[in-house]
Design a protein around this motif. Sequence first.
Motif, PDB file in Angstrom:
ATOM      1  N   SER A   1       9.653 -70.436  -8.230  1.00 34.13           N
ATOM      2  CA  SER A   1       9.036 -70.967  -7.021  1.00 34.13           C
ATOM      3  C   SER A   1       8.047 -72.069  -7.365  1.00 34.13           C
ATOM      4  O   SER A   1       7.453 -72.101  -8.439  1.00 34.13           O
ATOM      5  CB  SER A   1       8.297 -69.845  -6.284  1.00 34.13           C
ATOM      6  N   LYS A   2       7.852 -72.963  -6.412  1.00 36.20           N
ATOM      7  CA  LYS A   2       6.746 -73.907  -6.540  1.00 36.20           C
ATOM      8  C   LYS A   2       5.421 -73.139  -6.453  1.00 36.20           C
ATOM      9  O   LYS A   2       5.393 -71.953  -6.141  1.00 36.20           O
ATOM     10  CB  LYS A   2       6.831 -74.975  -5.451  1.00 36.20           C
ATOM     11  N   THR A   3       4.340 -73.854  -6.714  1.00 37.88           N
ATOM     12  CA  THR A   3       3.031 -73.206  -6.847  1.00 37.88           C
ATOM     13  C   THR A   3       2.027 -73.765  -5.847  1.00 37.88           C
ATOM     14  O   THR A   3       1.867 -74.982  -5.726  1.00 37.88           O
ATOM     15  CB  THR A   3       2.487 -73.409  -8.272  1.00 37.88           C
ATOM     16  N   ILE A   4       1.353 -72.853  -5.152  1.00 37.99           N
ATOM     17  CA  ILE A   4       0.205 -73.208  -4.305  1.00 37.99           C
ATOM     18  C   ILE A   4      -1.065 -73.029  -5.131  1.00 37.99           C
ATOM     19  O   ILE A   4      -1.239 -72.013  -5.812  1.00 37.99           O
ATOM     20  CB  ILE A   4       0.109 -72.291  -3.071  1.00 37.99           C
ATOM     21  N   LEU A   5      -1.966 -74.004  -5.052  1.00 35.34           N
ATOM     22  CA  LEU A   5      -3.280 -73.860  -5.667  1.00 35.34           C
ATOM     23  C   LEU A   5      -4.331 -73.876  -4.563  1.00 35.34           C
ATOM     24  O   LEU A   5      -4.380 -74.805  -3.757  1.00 35.34           O
ATOM     25  CB  LEU A   5      -3.557 -74.983  -6.664  1.00 35.34           C
ATOM     26  N   PHE A   6      -5.132 -72.816  -4.511  1.00 40.10           N
ATOM     27  CA  PHE A   6      -6.247 -72.756  -3.569  1.00 40.10           C
ATOM     28  C   PHE A   6      -7.490 -73.308  -4.254  1.00 40.10           C
ATOM     29  O   PHE A   6      -7.934 -72.781  -5.278  1.00 40.10           O
ATOM     30  CB  PHE A   6      -6.509 -71.319  -3.112  1.00 40.10           C
ATOM     31  N   TYR A   7      -8.031 -74.375  -3.676  1.00 38.04           N
ATOM     32  CA  TYR A   7      -9.289 -74.942  -4.187  1.00 38.04           C
ATOM     33  C   TYR A   7     -10.438 -74.477  -3.305  1.00 38.04           C
ATOM     34  O   TYR A   7     -10.401 -74.631  -2.077  1.00 38.04           O
ATOM     35  CB  TYR A   7      -9.245 -76.472  -4.194  1.00 38.04           C
ATOM     36  N   ASN A   8     -11.455 -73.889  -3.937  1.00 29.51           N
ATOM     37  CA  ASN A   8     -12.675 -73.469  -3.236  1.00 29.51           C
ATOM     38  C   ASN A   8     -13.878 -73.690  -4.137  1.00 29.51           C
ATOM     39  O   ASN A   8     -13.752 -74.146  -5.273  1.00 29.51           O
ATOM     40  CB  ASN A   8     -12.593 -71.992  -2.839  1.00 29.51           C
ATOM     41  N   HIS A   9     -15.054 -73.350  -3.640  1.00 28.34           N
ATOM     42  CA  HIS A   9     -16.256 -73.412  -4.481  1.00 28.34           C
ATOM     43  C   HIS A   9     -17.148 -72.210  -4.188  1.00 28.34           C
ATOM     44  O   HIS A   9     -17.197 -71.719  -3.054  1.00 28.34           O
ATOM     45  CB  HIS A   9     -17.023 -74.722  -4.286  1.00 28.34           C
TER      46      HIS A   9
ATOM     47  N   CYS B   1       5.609 -66.434  -3.906  1.00 26.63           N
ATOM     48  CA  CYS B   1       5.565 -67.723  -4.600  1.00 26.63           C
ATOM     49  C   CYS B   1       4.447 -67.658  -5.628  1.00 26.63           C
ATOM     50  O   CYS B   1       3.631 -66.731  -5.627  1.00 26.63           O
ATOM     51  CB  CYS B   1       5.338 -68.873  -3.618  1.00 26.63           C
ATOM     52  N   ASN B   2       4.401 -68.615  -6.512  1.00 31.85           N
ATOM     53  CA  ASN B   2       3.334 -68.650  -7.513  1.00 31.85           C
ATOM     54  C   ASN B   2       2.037 -69.133  -6.872  1.00 31.85           C
ATOM     55  O   ASN B   2       2.038 -70.084  -6.079  1.00 31.85           O
ATOM     56  CB  ASN B   2       3.740 -69.573  -8.667  1.00 31.85           C
ATOM     57  N   ILE B   3       0.939 -68.488  -7.240  1.00 34.89           N
ATOM     58  CA  ILE B   3      -0.358 -68.778  -6.629  1.00 34.89           C
ATOM     59  C   ILE B   3      -1.401 -68.989  -7.726  1.00 34.89           C
ATOM     60  O   ILE B   3      -1.456 -68.231  -8.693  1.00 34.89           O
ATOM     61  CB  ILE B   3      -0.813 -67.619  -5.708  1.00 34.89           C
ATOM     62  N   LYS B   4      -2.226 -70.024  -7.554  1.00 32.05           N
ATOM     63  CA  LYS B   4      -3.347 -70.266  -8.461  1.00 32.05           C
ATOM     64  C   LYS B   4      -4.617 -70.488  -7.644  1.00 32.05           C
ATOM     65  O   LYS B   4      -4.570 -70.903  -6.485  1.00 32.05           O
ATOM     66  CB  LYS B   4      -3.079 -71.489  -9.340  1.00 32.05           C
ATOM     67  N   PHE B   5      -5.742 -70.200  -8.284  1.00 24.49           N
ATOM     68  CA  PHE B   5      -7.064 -70.434  -7.691  1.00 24.49           C
ATOM     69  C   PHE B   5      -7.899 -71.283  -8.638  1.00 24.49           C
ATOM     70  O   PHE B   5      -7.945 -71.015  -9.842  1.00 24.49           O
ATOM     71  CB  PHE B   5      -7.808 -69.119  -7.450  1.00 24.49           C
ATOM     72  N   LEU B   6      -8.554 -72.297  -8.093  1.00 25.44           N
ATOM     73  CA  LEU B   6      -9.579 -73.044  -8.817  1.00 25.44           C
ATOM     74  C   LEU B   6     -10.832 -72.993  -7.956  1.00 25.44           C
ATOM     75  O   LEU B   6     -10.862 -73.565  -6.862  1.00 25.44           O
ATOM     76  CB  LEU B   6      -9.145 -74.485  -9.046  1.00 25.44           C
ATOM     77  N   VAL B   7     -11.856 -72.302  -8.447  1.00 24.69           N
ATOM     78  CA  VAL B   7     -13.095 -72.143  -7.683  1.00 24.69           C
ATOM     79  C   VAL B   7     -14.230 -72.697  -8.538  1.00 24.69           C
ATOM     80  O   VAL B   7     -14.562 -72.144  -9.580  1.00 24.69           O
ATOM     81  CB  VAL B   7     -13.354 -70.666  -7.323  1.00 24.69           C
ATOM     82  N   GLU B   8     -14.805 -73.804  -8.103  1.00 25.98           N
ATOM     83  CA  GLU B   8     -15.837 -74.470  -8.908  1.00 25.98           C
ATOM     84  C   GLU B   8     -17.246 -74.116  -8.449  1.00 25.98           C
ATOM     85  O   GLU B   8     -17.426 -73.524  -7.374  1.00 25.98           O
ATOM     86  CB  GLU B   8     -15.641 -75.984  -8.891  1.00 25.98           C
ATOM     87  N   GLY B   9     -18.227 -74.511  -9.248  1.00 25.24           N
ATOM     88  CA  GLY B   9     -19.621 -74.187  -8.943  1.00 25.24           C
ATOM     89  C   GLY B   9     -20.529 -75.384  -8.775  1.00 25.24           C
ATOM     90  O   GLY B   9     -21.751 -75.255  -8.859  1.00 25.24           O
ATOM     91  N   GLU B  10     -19.939 -76.566  -8.494  1.00 25.61           N
ATOM     92  CA  GLU B  10     -20.757 -77.773  -8.352  1.00 25.61           C
ATOM     93  C   GLU B  10     -20.358 -78.629  -7.150  1.00 25.61           C
ATOM     94  O   GLU B  10     -20.757 -79.793  -7.069  1.00 25.61           O
ATOM     95  CB  GLU B  10     -20.651 -78.635  -9.614  1.00 25.61           C
ATOM     96  N   GLU B  11     -19.619 -78.086  -6.221  1.00 21.29           N
ATOM     97  CA  GLU B  11     -19.148 -78.885  -5.087  1.00 21.29           C
ATOM     98  C   GLU B  11     -20.309 -79.421  -4.267  1.00 21.29           C
ATOM     99  O   GLU B  11     -20.282 -80.572  -3.804  1.00 21.29           O
ATOM    100  CB  GLU B  11     -18.224 -78.041  -4.200  1.00 21.29           C
TER     101      GLU B  11
END
Length: 470
Positions: free
Chosen positions: A88-96, A153-163
């Motif tokens: 499957s294609k991949t969804i990436l959830f971007y948050n902070h 589907c494939n799922i990724k998370f990128l959660v940053e600390g400087e937004e």
Amino acid sequence: MLISASFNEDQMNSLVADLQILIRQPSISATCEGLEQCAILLSNMMKNAGIDSELLYFDIEDQIESRNTNQVPPIVFGEVKSKSNPNSKTILFYNHYDVQPVDPIEKWNEDPFSGKVVGNLIYGRGSSDDKGELITRLKATEFFLQKTGDVPCNIKFLVEGEEEIGSPNLSNFVKKYKHKLECDLVIWESGYIDKDERAIISLGQKGILNTEISVNGPSRDIHSSLAVAIENPAWKLVNLLSLLYDSKDGKILIDEWYNELKNLTEKELQLLADEPFNEEAFKKEYGIDNFINNQNSYEIKKALAIEPSCNISGLSSGYTKKGVKTILPSVATAKLDFRLVPDMDPIVQFGRLVKYLRAKGFSEQDVCIKYLSGEPAYRTPVDNEYVKLVVDSASKIFTGVILNISSSGTGPMYVFKDILDVDSICIGSTILPNKMHSPNEFTDLDLLHKGTNCFIEIINNFSKYPGNKQ
């Protein structure tokens, strides 16, 4: 693996409890308070939900800005690979996970980090921006893992600390960990719900240039009787600021500022025309009677979506406390932010600002112009293949959908296109208004429930879209 979306009451109680845990952990990037602690807390929360998680750190020698600490806050990375649909294609959830400062503290009705629930609302710094949004994505993923032990589907998370301080290190983070972050669609950190519970799906964000201008005067604060003989730097700053912006028609006066401004396509113009805008409700919310230059609703929609801005976000000089102190101040300072549109480079725009002011006679000796931070704008094309997926998913959960070509706010959306060559779509569950960045920030629990179901729909249906191998 397609299942019906039904986020039940017990799961909602778990969402509220976990959101309260996140709110109760301060994580203020402006002061570096509690950032790593919040990252660890969040990573453990992901692991408890069945999401593989790790903290991604950045080498000190590679960081752009340390915010007075030896280590920039880590990125919280999460991943779940589909066992039933591994290609499957991949969804990436971007948050902070970072939040704004709580000042002025005296304006809060409750402890800013209480996570107090009153009726259908939950209060606290980060409740809407961005911990409330983040928790809906985590719980949507957990929903599948609890129900089937897998995700469709494939799922990724990128959660940053400087937004909240302009994401100064995100670009280098994404470059460093590019192999981990490869994906096909980024679901952006937030999205708004209007008073009629229609989802506002945004395809872009403006860029920003943050600057500070300081005007120097006498070597120290002096008696104000000398104002007949010595130039006041505050007056000089006022005159300088008046040369940057025409407050009557809302136009920036800096030479070549609009060079990169492009016309919208016919499809974008139609979306803008179709987008609802409640002029009276907008004015009431912000306590105003008129728009700049008495613009009409369409002109305001256009300005919010595609026009640059010049804003004075702070002014300081002399004595401002209670009572009287008759002085001529030694320095006057203004902080400004300029919202930018696609193809405007913050560095180039800063150079135009400096060149313009020097040409107006403001010398380096008397006027210091600092570049504080900046990030470019980006817009996802209206015909992106995944726009329909998000629109269809939201339409099943909310009363309707409003497709917006660009938010008036700013975020590092350009980073993902520039480095990963992937587009982003903003969809979320943040009620308008919500008092984000202000005292008494809150979000609506009913909308968090619907937002979670919306993400369940998106995840559930992603495997059906072009390029996914069943």
